[in-house]
Design an enzyme around this catalytic site. Structure first.
Site, mmCIF file in Angstrom:
data_model
loop_
_atom_site.group_PDB
_atom_site.id
_atom_site.type_symbol
_atom_site.label_atom_id
_atom_site.label_comp_id
_atom_site.label_asym_id
_atom_site.label_seq_id
_atom_site.Cartn_x
_atom_site.Cartn_y
_atom_site.Cartn_z
ATOM 1 N N CYS A 116 1.049 -1.074 0.317
ATOM 2 C CA CYS A 116 0.092 0.355 -0.129
ATOM 3 C C CYS A 116 0.788 1.410 -0.095
ATOM 4 O O CYS A 116 0.134 2.061 0.057
ATOM 5 C CB CYS A 116 -1.114 0.135 1.230
ATOM 6 S SG CYS A 116 -2.185 -1.299 1.338
ATOM 7 N N HIS A 256 -3.218 6.771 3.136
ATOM 8 C CA HIS A 256 -3.671 5.796 2.711
ATOM 9 C C HIS A 256 -4.920 5.926 3.547
ATOM 10 O O HIS A 256 -5.272 5.806 4.332
ATOM 11 C CB HIS A 256 -2.939 4.591 2.876
ATOM 12 C CG HIS A 256 -3.376 3.355 2.493
ATOM 13 N ND1 HIS A 256 -3.569 3.404 1.391
ATOM 14 C CD2 HIS A 256 -2.908 2.209 3.084
ATOM 15 C CE1 HIS A 256 -3.648 2.280 1.799
ATOM 16 N NE2 HIS A 256 -3.753 1.341 2.646
ATOM 17 N N ASN A 286 -10.235 0.043 0.590
ATOM 18 C CA ASN A 286 -8.891 0.227 0.272
ATOM 19 C C ASN A 286 -8.566 -0.444 -1.015
ATOM 20 O O ASN A 286 -8.431 -1.685 -1.293
ATOM 21 C CB ASN A 286 -8.509 -1.158 1.600
ATOM 22 C CG ASN A 286 -6.727 -0.941 1.367
ATOM 23 O OD1 ASN A 286 -6.430 -0.121 0.322
ATOM 24 N ND2 ASN A 286 -6.228 -1.076 2.543
HETATM 25 O O1 UT7 Z 1 -3.576 -1.554 3.705
HETATM 26 C C1 UT7 Z 1 -3.249 -1.809 4.763
HETATM 27 C C2 UT7 Z 1 -4.258 -2.945 5.216
HETATM 28 N N1 UT7 Z 1 -5.252 -3.346 6.302
HETATM 29 C C3 UT7 Z 1 -5.385 -2.403 7.072
HETATM 30 O O2 UT7 Z 1 -4.570 -1.428 6.869
HETATM 31 C C4 UT7 Z 1 -6.168 -3.218 8.374
HETATM 32 C C5 UT7 Z 1 -6.018 -2.758 9.403
HETATM 33 N N2 UT7 Z 1 -7.135 -3.302 10.294
HETATM 34 C C6 UT7 Z 1 -8.575 -3.013 10.516
HETATM 35 O O3 UT7 Z 1 -9.208 -1.925 9.604
HETATM 36 C C7 UT7 Z 1 -9.324 -3.204 11.577
HETATM 37 O O4 UT7 Z 1 -7.935 -3.983 12.581
HETATM 38 C C8 UT7 Z 1 -10.145 -4.333 11.276
HETATM 39 C C9 UT7 Z 1 -11.449 -3.541 10.393
HETATM 40 C C10 UT7 Z 1 -9.430 -5.732 9.669
HETATM 41 C C11 UT7 Z 1 -10.954 -5.362 12.675
HETATM 42 O O5 UT7 Z 1 -11.567 -4.546 13.029
HETATM 43 P P1 UT7 Z 1 -11.223 -4.902 14.545
HETATM 44 O O6 UT7 Z 1 -12.370 -3.498 15.259
HETATM 45 O O7 UT7 Z 1 -9.553 -4.554 15.046
HETATM 46 O O8 UT7 Z 1 -12.262 -5.833 15.156
HETATM 47 P P2 UT7 Z 1 -11.841 -7.242 15.251
HETATM 48 O O9 UT7 Z 1 -10.298 -8.250 14.504
HETATM 49 O O10 UT7 Z 1 -11.448 -7.388 16.788
HETATM 50 O O11 UT7 Z 1 -12.539 -8.317 14.988
HETATM 51 C C12 UT7 Z 1 -13.741 -8.265 16.185
HETATM 52 C C13 UT7 Z 1 -14.755 -8.941 16.363
HETATM 53 C C14 UT7 Z 1 -14.425 -10.851 15.852
HETATM 54 O O12 UT7 Z 1 -15.452 -11.180 16.245
HETATM 55 P P3 UT7 Z 1 -15.207 -11.814 18.179
HETATM 56 O O13 UT7 Z 1 -13.952 -12.353 18.153
HETATM 57 O O14 UT7 Z 1 -15.193 -10.460 19.008
HETATM 58 O O15 UT7 Z 1 -16.379 -12.731 17.836
HETATM 59 C C15 UT7 Z 1 -14.311 -10.419 14.597
HETATM 60 O O16 UT7 Z 1 -14.356 -11.995 14.480
HETATM 61 O O17 UT7 Z 1 -15.646 -8.375 14.886
HETATM 62 C C16 UT7 Z 1 -15.373 -9.646 13.865
HETATM 63 N N3 UT7 Z 1 -15.839 -9.582 12.963
HETATM 64 C C17 UT7 Z 1 -16.251 -9.139 12.296
HETATM 65 N N4 UT7 Z 1 -17.787 -9.323 12.076
HETATM 66 C C18 UT7 Z 1 -18.762 -9.092 11.433
HETATM 67 C C19 UT7 Z 1 -14.806 -9.716 12.285
HETATM 68 N N5 UT7 Z 1 -15.041 -9.197 10.606
HETATM 69 C C20 UT7 Z 1 -16.377 -8.760 10.616
HETATM 70 C C21 UT7 Z 1 -17.645 -8.797 10.011
HETATM 71 N N6 UT7 Z 1 -18.497 -8.573 10.088
HETATM 72 N N7 UT7 Z 1 -16.181 -8.619 8.375
#
Ligand code: UT7
Length: 331
Positions: A116, A256, A286
């Site tokens: 990225c 980004h 993204n």
């Molecule tokens: O370009 C560079 C690449 N990437 C990035 O910059 C991404 C950086 N990271 C992020 O943007 C965030 O970490 C995410 C959007 C990927 C995830 O958000 P988060 O607030 O960190 O969520 P999490 O991974 O801590 O997950 C929280 C909960 C989990 O459920 P449990 O274990 O608490 O029951 C996940 O399974 O949200 C769940 N979850 C979802 N629920 C509904 C994860 N993805 C989804 C989804 N829909 N799409």
């Protein structure tokens, strides 16, 4: 020896696929909801490249728009740098396919991959080559078909990414505007938190993916989130400090586009209001290295940018990589 010129952006262009993938479409594909995606990421929809369309076609469209905007012809381009993590082929490179499609016959052409952060890395390379007088007009085309590297059964990643292309032409400017500085960095020891395998895959990375899925993104979202929130503000603060620029002099920050909460965290740390932080995330998701040049072109078309405006471009991504640039808008 100080040169009587700097390197400036003389043209911008973008191309996004027609097809939209909305949050409600994703609700039918994985266990997710519009509410979760908007609240946790800020994304409402993303664009998806048709299966039978090569990325080079989209990249060429963005490239042609940038060349026209610069008032040039494809034959004026000396070098094409394409940034991508999703090339159609490893060989020929995306840059060579673009060269063929736009008819830039005298241009040298190569691809580079800094995930990225690719666009910021390419800016530094182009700046160096123009300042050294090796080339006059350099085209950077940042193009990504992230949907082709996405597992649409993995809700943790499939809601985040989209496809698109952005391009800029860089050339000499003699009015004091242009690129003031570009800083780059990498933390290879953190590389395993965001991977897209290619010709080889480790056992660890195979185990992280669904059966039969190899060349798709796997990410430890929260590790990347923590890194991104820190590095956006640190890289911006460093470049401002090193150039003796106060943050109040910056008209817009072009970050980004990965997650609106990362942008909000950066805004808070930098004490900048969100209206000075450009974002199109809700409509594109993204698009990796393409996100910043697409934003620049959009902002320019909306008349948000005037010659002399000071801007900071800042990115982070797989590798892990990061980079920032301070520039004075030249158009
Ligand atoms: O370009 C560079 C690449 N990437 C990035 O910059 C991404 C950086 N990271 C992020 O943007 C965030 O970490 C995410 C959007 C990927 C995830 O958000 P988060 O607030 O960190 O969520 P999490 O991974 O801590 O997950 C929280 C909960 C989990 O459920 P449990 O274990 O608490 O029951 C996940 O399974 O949200 C769940 N979850 C979802 N629920 C509904 C994860 N993805 C989804 C989804 N829909 N799409």
């Amino acid at each position: 020896m100080t040169k009587p010129f700097k390197v400036g952006i003389t043209g911008t262009g973008r191309a996004l696929p027609e097809k939209r993938l909305t949050n409600s479409d994703l609700e039918k594909m994985v266990d997710t909801s519009d509410e979760w995606i908007v609240k946790r990421t800020g994304i409402s929809e993303r664009r998806i490249l048709d299966e039978d369309m090569p990325l080079s076609q989209l990249a060429s469209k963005a490239a042609k728009n940038a060349i026209t905007d610069a008032g040039l012809d494809a034959s004026d381009i000396d070098l094409i740098i394409a940034t991508t993590v999703t090339p159609d082929y490893l060989s020929p490179s995306l840059a060579c396919s673009v060269q063929k499609e736009i008819g830039a016959e005298k241009a040298a052409a190569f691809d580079m991959n800094a995930a990225c952060t690719g666009f910021i890395y390419a800016l530094k390379v182009a700046q160096g080559l123009i300042m050294s007088e090796a080339y006059n007009n350099v085209l950077i085309v940042a193009a990504e078909a992230m949907s082709r590297a996405t597992d649409f059964t993995d809700r943790k990643t499939c809601v985040l990414f989209g496809d698109g292309a952005g391009a800029v032409v860089l050339g000499r400017v003699e009015d004091g505007t242009g690129i003031d500085k570009v800083n780059l960095g990498a933390i290879g020891k953190m590389g395993s938190v965001l991977t897209i395998p290619c010709l080889y895959i480790s056992e660890e990375d195979r185990a992280r993916r669904s059966e039969g899925m190899k060349q798709v993104v796997w990410m430890d979202g929260s590790e990347v989130f923590i890194f991104a929130s820190r590095i956006m503000s640190e890289a911006t603060s460093s470049i401002l400090k090193e150039t003796g620029t106060d943050i109040s002099e910056i008209k817009y920050l072009f970050p980004h586009q990965a997650n609106i909460r990362i942008l909000q965290n950066a805004a808070k740390r930098l004490e900048m209001s969100m209206d000075r932080i450009y974002s199109n995330l809700s409509m594109t998701g993204n698009i990796s290295s393409a996100s910043i040049p697409v934003c620049l072109n959009e902002a320019y078309e909306k008349n948000m940018l005037q010659k002399g405006d000071k801007l900071v471009l800042v990115a982070f991504g797989g590798g892990l990589t990061y980079g920032a640039s301070l520039l004075t808008w030249s158009k």
